[in-house]
Write a protein that holds these residues in place. Structure first.
Motif, PDB file in Angstrom:
ATOM      1  N   LEU A  14       4.275 -12.986 -23.542  1.00 39.15           N
ATOM      2  CA  LEU A  14       5.025 -14.135 -24.046  1.00 39.15           C
ATOM      3  C   LEU A  14       5.880 -14.765 -22.952  1.00 39.15           C
ATOM      4  CD1 LEU A  14       6.197 -12.894 -27.567  1.00 39.15           C
ATOM      5  CD2 LEU A  14       4.577 -14.740 -27.089  1.00 39.15           C
ATOM      6  N   SER A  15       6.314 -13.962 -22.000  1.00 40.24           N
ATOM      7  CA  SER A  15       7.128 -14.459 -20.884  1.00 40.24           C
ATOM      8  C   SER A  15       6.408 -14.154 -19.580  1.00 40.24           C
ATOM      9  CB  SER A  15       8.503 -13.783 -20.870  1.00 40.24           C
ATOM     10  OG  SER A  15       9.239 -14.162 -19.727  1.00 40.24           O
ATOM     11  N   GLU A  16       6.616 -15.026 -18.585  1.00 44.40           N
ATOM     12  CA  GLU A  16       6.002 -14.741 -17.290  1.00 44.40           C
ATOM     13  C   GLU A  16       6.699 -13.563 -16.614  1.00 44.40           C
ATOM     14  OE1 GLU A  16       7.705 -17.525 -13.748  1.00 44.40           O
ATOM     15  OE2 GLU A  16       6.610 -18.572 -15.305  1.00 44.40           O
ATOM     16  N   ARG A  17       7.982 -13.325 -16.963  1.00 43.15           N
ATOM     17  CA  ARG A  17       8.724 -12.194 -16.398  1.00 43.15           C
ATOM     18  C   ARG A  17       9.887 -11.850 -17.312  1.00 43.15           C
ATOM     19  NH1 ARG A  17      12.337 -12.646 -11.253  1.00 43.15           N
ATOM     20  NH2 ARG A  17      13.151 -10.549 -11.174  1.00 43.15           N
ATOM     21  N   TRP A  18      10.092 -10.574 -17.543  1.00 40.34           N
ATOM     22  CA  TRP A  18      11.202 -10.084 -18.373  1.00 40.34           C
ATOM     23  C   TRP A  18      12.256  -9.472 -17.455  1.00 40.34           C
ATOM     24  CZ3 TRP A  18      11.387 -10.975 -23.542  1.00 40.34           C
ATOM     25  CH2 TRP A  18      10.196 -11.347 -24.167  1.00 40.34           C
ATOM     26  N   LEU A  19      13.516  -9.855 -17.644  1.00 34.10           N
ATOM     27  CA  LEU A  19      14.606  -9.370 -16.805  1.00 34.10           C
ATOM     28  C   LEU A  19      15.453  -8.353 -17.568  1.00 34.10           C
ATOM     29  CD1 LEU A  19      15.651 -12.880 -15.481  1.00 34.10           C
ATOM     30  CD2 LEU A  19      14.314 -11.159 -14.254  1.00 34.10           C
ATOM     31  N   THR A  20      15.704  -7.216 -16.958  1.00 29.97           N
ATOM     32  CA  THR A  20      16.557  -6.184 -17.549  1.00 29.97           C
ATOM     33  C   THR A  20      18.019  -6.525 -17.264  1.00 29.97           C
ATOM     34  OG1 THR A  20      16.535  -4.849 -15.560  1.00 29.97           O
ATOM     35  CG2 THR A  20      14.784  -4.406 -17.181  1.00 29.97           C
ATOM     36  N   ILE A  35      27.221  -9.511 -18.825  1.00 31.88           N
ATOM     37  CA  ILE A  35      25.874  -9.765 -19.355  1.00 31.88           C
ATOM     38  C   ILE A  35      25.861  -9.526 -20.859  1.00 31.88           C
ATOM     39  CG2 ILE A  35      23.457  -9.010 -19.339  1.00 31.88           C
ATOM     40  CD1 ILE A  35      24.312 -10.575 -16.789  1.00 31.88           C
ATOM     41  N   HIS A  36      26.482  -8.433 -21.303  1.00 33.90           N
ATOM     42  CA  HIS A  36      26.516  -8.135 -22.738  1.00 33.90           C
ATOM     43  C   HIS A  36      27.338  -9.174 -23.500  1.00 33.90           C
ATOM     44  CE1 HIS A  36      24.099  -4.521 -22.820  1.00 33.90           C
ATOM     45  NE2 HIS A  36      24.650  -4.207 -21.664  1.00 33.90           N
ATOM     46  N   ARG A  37      28.386  -9.709 -22.885  1.00 37.20           N
ATOM     47  CA  ARG A  37      29.149 -10.801 -23.524  1.00 37.20           C
ATOM     48  C   ARG A  37      28.284 -12.055 -23.647  1.00 37.20           C
ATOM     49  NH1 ARG A  37      33.053  -8.221 -20.847  1.00 37.20           N
ATOM     50  NH2 ARG A  37      33.120  -9.576 -19.015  1.00 37.20           N
ATOM     51  N   LEU A  38      27.466 -12.338 -22.639  1.00 32.30           N
ATOM     52  CA  LEU A  38      26.536 -13.468 -22.727  1.00 32.30           C
ATOM     53  C   LEU A  38      25.555 -13.268 -23.885  1.00 32.30           C
ATOM     54  CD1 LEU A  38      25.763 -14.067 -18.941  1.00 32.30           C
ATOM     55  CD2 LEU A  38      27.166 -15.508 -20.440  1.00 32.30           C
ATOM     56  N   PHE A  39      25.138 -12.011 -24.110  1.00 38.29           N
ATOM     57  CA  PHE A  39      24.278 -11.700 -25.251  1.00 38.29           C
ATOM     58  C   PHE A  39      25.017 -11.974 -26.560  1.00 38.29           C
ATOM     59  CE2 PHE A  39      21.824  -8.103 -22.836  1.00 38.29           C
ATOM     60  CZ  PHE A  39      21.222  -9.036 -22.022  1.00 38.29           C
ATOM     61  N   ALA A  47      15.570  -9.272 -26.011  1.00 39.46           N
ATOM     62  CA  ALA A  47      14.682  -8.657 -26.996  1.00 39.46           C
ATOM     63  C   ALA A  47      14.408  -7.251 -26.485  1.00 39.46           C
ATOM     64  CB  ALA A  47      13.384  -9.450 -27.109  1.00 39.46           C
ATOM     65  N   ARG A  48      13.978  -6.397 -27.394  1.00 38.51           N
ATOM     66  CA  ARG A  48      13.632  -5.051 -26.982  1.00 38.51           C
ATOM     67  C   ARG A  48      12.153  -5.049 -26.610  1.00 38.51           C
ATOM     68  NH1 ARG A  48      16.854  -0.880 -26.560  1.00 38.51           N
ATOM     69  NH2 ARG A  48      18.542  -1.576 -27.859  1.00 38.51           N
ATOM     70  N   VAL A  49      11.881  -4.802 -25.328  1.00 40.41           N
ATOM     71  CA  VAL A  49      10.514  -4.770 -24.810  1.00 40.41           C
ATOM     72  C   VAL A  49      10.325  -3.416 -24.155  1.00 40.41           C
ATOM     73  CG1 VAL A  49       8.857  -5.855 -23.246  1.00 40.41           C
ATOM     74  CG2 VAL A  49      10.590  -7.261 -24.387  1.00 40.41           C
ATOM     75  N   ASP A  50       9.346  -2.669 -24.626  1.00 37.11           N
ATOM     76  CA  ASP A  50       9.103  -1.316 -24.112  1.00 37.11           C
ATOM     77  C   ASP A  50      10.367  -0.463 -24.185  1.00 37.11           C
ATOM     78  OD1 ASP A  50       6.442  -1.949 -23.545  1.00 37.11           O
ATOM     79  OD2 ASP A  50       6.931  -2.635 -21.521  1.00 37.11           O
ATOM     80  N   GLY A  51      11.154  -0.646 -25.245  1.00 41.95           N
ATOM     81  CA  GLY A  51      12.353   0.154 -25.471  1.00 41.95           C
ATOM     82  C   GLY A  51      13.567  -0.260 -24.655  1.00 41.95           C
ATOM     83  N   VAL A  52      13.460  -1.335 -23.876  1.00 49.83           N
ATOM     84  CA  VAL A  52      14.542  -1.764 -22.993  1.00 49.83           C
ATOM     85  C   VAL A  52      14.926  -3.198 -23.337  1.00 49.83           C
ATOM     86  CG1 VAL A  52      15.158  -2.195 -20.571  1.00 49.83           C
ATOM     87  CG2 VAL A  52      13.676  -0.267 -21.154  1.00 49.83           C
ATOM     88  N   LEU A  53      16.246  -3.486 -23.341  1.00 59.60           N
ATOM     89  CA  LEU A  53      16.689  -4.858 -23.547  1.00 59.60           C
ATOM     90  C   LEU A  53      16.268  -5.701 -22.353  1.00 59.60           C
ATOM     91  CD1 LEU A  53      20.311  -4.543 -24.974  1.00 59.60           C
ATOM     92  CD2 LEU A  53      18.197  -5.079 -26.199  1.00 59.60           C
ATOM     93  N   ARG A  54      15.577  -6.803 -22.647  1.00 59.61           N
ATOM     94  CA  ARG A  54      15.098  -7.683 -21.586  1.00 59.61           C
ATOM     95  C   ARG A  54      15.246  -9.137 -22.028  1.00 59.61           C
ATOM     96  NH1 ARG A  54      11.378  -4.527 -18.112  1.00 59.61           N
ATOM     97  NH2 ARG A  54      11.086  -2.532 -19.107  1.00 59.61           N
ATOM     98  N   VAL A  55      15.450 -10.009 -21.057  1.00 60.02           N
ATOM     99  CA  VAL A  55      15.583 -11.441 -21.304  1.00 60.02           C
ATOM    100  C   VAL A  55      14.422 -12.145 -20.601  1.00 60.02           C
ATOM    101  CG1 VAL A  55      17.008 -13.476 -20.805  1.00 60.02           C
ATOM    102  CG2 VAL A  55      18.091 -11.326 -21.490  1.00 60.02           C
TER     103      VAL A  55
END
Length: 121
Positions: A14-20, A35-39, A47-55
């Motif tokens: 869905l994304s060309e690249r997911w950032l942790t 970063i968490h405040r921005l969330f 979103a949770r991708v492969d168990g990790v929060l990624r943008v």
């Protein structure tokens, strides 16, 4: 920390690249707490991708959050979308737009994207 849906995004294409979070810390030059405040503020949405929060990288413009994203994410949250559902909608082709909402936002079609987002139930 903001609520993040437990249902993961399983289609990483869905994304060309997911950032942790560590990727975002390096890219934006801010602390993990920021970063968490921005969330929480829905300036960025993970979103949770492969168990990790990624943008998805598409939510950024160079080394800054894309300003048009926040209002659209707020509309989706008001319509009951979970974080993962909102990220999935932003990245998937929306028939009413003829492209993905994030691509339409990046093309300057903010009002149209928000109108479509408001019509979703």
């Amino acid at each position: 920390m903001g609520q993040v849906s437990a249902a993961p995004i399983d289609d990483t294409t869905l994304s060309e690249r997911w950032l942790t979070v560590p990727d975002l810390v390096d890219l934006l030059g801010v602390s993990p707490g920021r970063i968490h405040r921005l969330f929480e503020q829905k300036t960025l949405l993970p979103a949770r991708v492969d168990g990790v929060l990624r943008v998805p990288v598409e939510f950024l413009d160079d080394a800054e959050p894309l300003p048009e994203v926040r209002g659209t994410l707020m509309v989706l949250a008001d319509n009951g979308f979970s974080d993962d559902e909102a990220v999935r909608w932003m990245l998937s082709v929306e028939d009413a737009l003829g492209t993905s909402p994030i691509a339409a936002l990046r093309a300057g079609r903010k009002a149209e994207v928000r109108r479509v987002a408001q019509s979703l139930l």
